[in-house]
Design a protein around this motif. Structure first.
Motif, short mmCIF file in Angstrom:
data_model
loop_
_atom_site.label_atom_id
_atom_site.label_comp_id
_atom_site.label_asym_id
_atom_site.label_seq_id
_atom_site.Cartn_x
_atom_site.Cartn_y
_atom_site.Cartn_z
N LEU A 70 -52.01 -124.34 -20.30
CA LEU A 70 -52.91 -123.21 -20.49
C LEU A 70 -53.87 -123.44 -21.65
N LEU A 71 -53.37 -123.99 -22.75
CA LEU A 71 -54.24 -124.27 -23.89
C LEU A 71 -55.29 -125.31 -23.51
N TRP A 72 -54.90 -126.28 -22.72
CA TRP A 72 -55.85 -127.31 -22.29
C TRP A 72 -56.92 -126.71 -21.37
N LEU A 73 -56.52 -125.85 -20.47
CA LEU A 73 -57.48 -125.25 -19.55
C LEU A 73 -58.46 -124.33 -20.27
N LEU A 74 -57.97 -123.59 -21.26
CA LEU A 74 -58.82 -122.65 -21.98
C LEU A 74 -59.53 -123.28 -23.18
N ILE A 111 -55.35 -115.82 -26.97
CA ILE A 111 -55.56 -117.07 -26.24
C ILE A 111 -56.56 -116.84 -25.11
N TRP A 112 -56.50 -115.69 -24.44
CA TRP A 112 -57.51 -115.37 -23.43
C TRP A 112 -58.83 -115.06 -24.11
N SER A 113 -58.76 -114.24 -25.14
CA SER A 113 -59.92 -113.92 -25.97
C SER A 113 -59.52 -114.20 -27.42
N VAL A 114 -59.98 -115.31 -27.96
CA VAL A 114 -59.57 -115.74 -29.30
C VAL A 114 -60.38 -114.98 -30.34
#
Length: 258
Positions: free
Chosen positions: A9-13, A127-130
């Motif tokens: 998820l971190l890589w995708l975002l 993570i979705w909106s940092v």
């Protein structure tokens, strides 16, 4: 499984696993995280919401079919079949969403960072909106520790650092800037650390690089003029230094009395 999903998820975002420390010496970096009870409380809230949604879904689709009374004009069999299929689909989607929403609660907790150096502090969450806010100690005006009844019961509190001016890369929040160390279990230690760093900052006479260059230029002009303190530029520089000293003293006095 959790760590693998988190890494993907971190890589995708395109979100780094850890934020970069703000400006300051490497040896002064202190990292804080939200308390474990903060995570457990978030889970309790999540479970209550999911239970309410589940009861509403079951009551909407299964209730009329299980508790229905004989009617003079019952609905057509095909309509009941469609209703049953729709209900099954909605229940299935709700069940599939449970691990996703649970994972969101876990990742939101783990991606909450509070960093303090000898010059700045940084708060990052999401993570979705940092959301990331950086504030220099030159701009800090007030430090407060607040905790409601439930937070006190869980051993948690919030540390709030505010600044009335811009600068330091702070994200503007209305008329002032506020960095919130939310849900920490060591609020007093964080407050005392920030107050100590402010005291060291004041004693060392540190400031923003732009302020240092301006003050050095003013000092050079005044020296070339034979120390003529009545120069307008020198008077302006003196007022800036005095205002910063008063601000830091007020912060330290409020922190010591908290």
């Amino acid at each position: 499984m959790h760590e693998w999903a988190k890494a993907v998820l971190l890589w995708l975002l395109k979100v780094p696993a850890e934020p970069k420390p703000p400006e300051g010496t490497a040896s002064s970096v202190r990292v804080f995280r939200a308390g474990r009870n903060y995570y457990y409380w978030r889970l309790v809230q999540w479970a209550a919401i999911q239970l309410g949604i589940g009861l509403m879904v079951v009551g909407t689709f299964a209730g009329p079919m299980v508790l229905k009374k004989p009617a003079k004009n019952p609905p057509p069999a095909w309509l009941m079949a469609v209703w049953g299929v729709a209900g099954t689909g909605v229940v299935g989607l709700f069940v599939l969403s449970l691990p996703v929403t649970y994972f969101k609660q876990r990742i939101d907790y783990e991606m909450r960072w509070y960093i303090v150096t000898d010059r700045c502090l940084r708060v990052r969450s999401g993570i979705w909106s940092v959301s990331e806010l950086t504030m220099t100690f030159a701009n800090a005006q007030d430090i407060r520790v607040s905790a409601g009844p439930l937070q006190r019961l869980l051993g948690l509190a919030d540390v709030k650092v505010t600044s009335a001016g811009g600068g330091g890369g702070s994200e503007q929040l209305g008329p002032s800037h506020m960095a919130v160390f939310e849900g920490v279990d060591c609020a007093e230690a964080i407050r005392d650390l920030i107050i100590g760093r402010l005291r060291e900052y004041r004693d060392a006479g540190l400031g923003d690089p732009e302020d240092k260059q301006r003050h050095a230029a003013v000092a050079g002009v005044a020296g070339a003029a034979g120390g003529a303190l009545e120069l307008p530029a020198a008077r302006d520089a003196a007022r800036v230094v005095l205002a910063e000293a008063r601000t830091l003293r007020a912060v330290l006095e409020r922190g010591a009395g908290a």
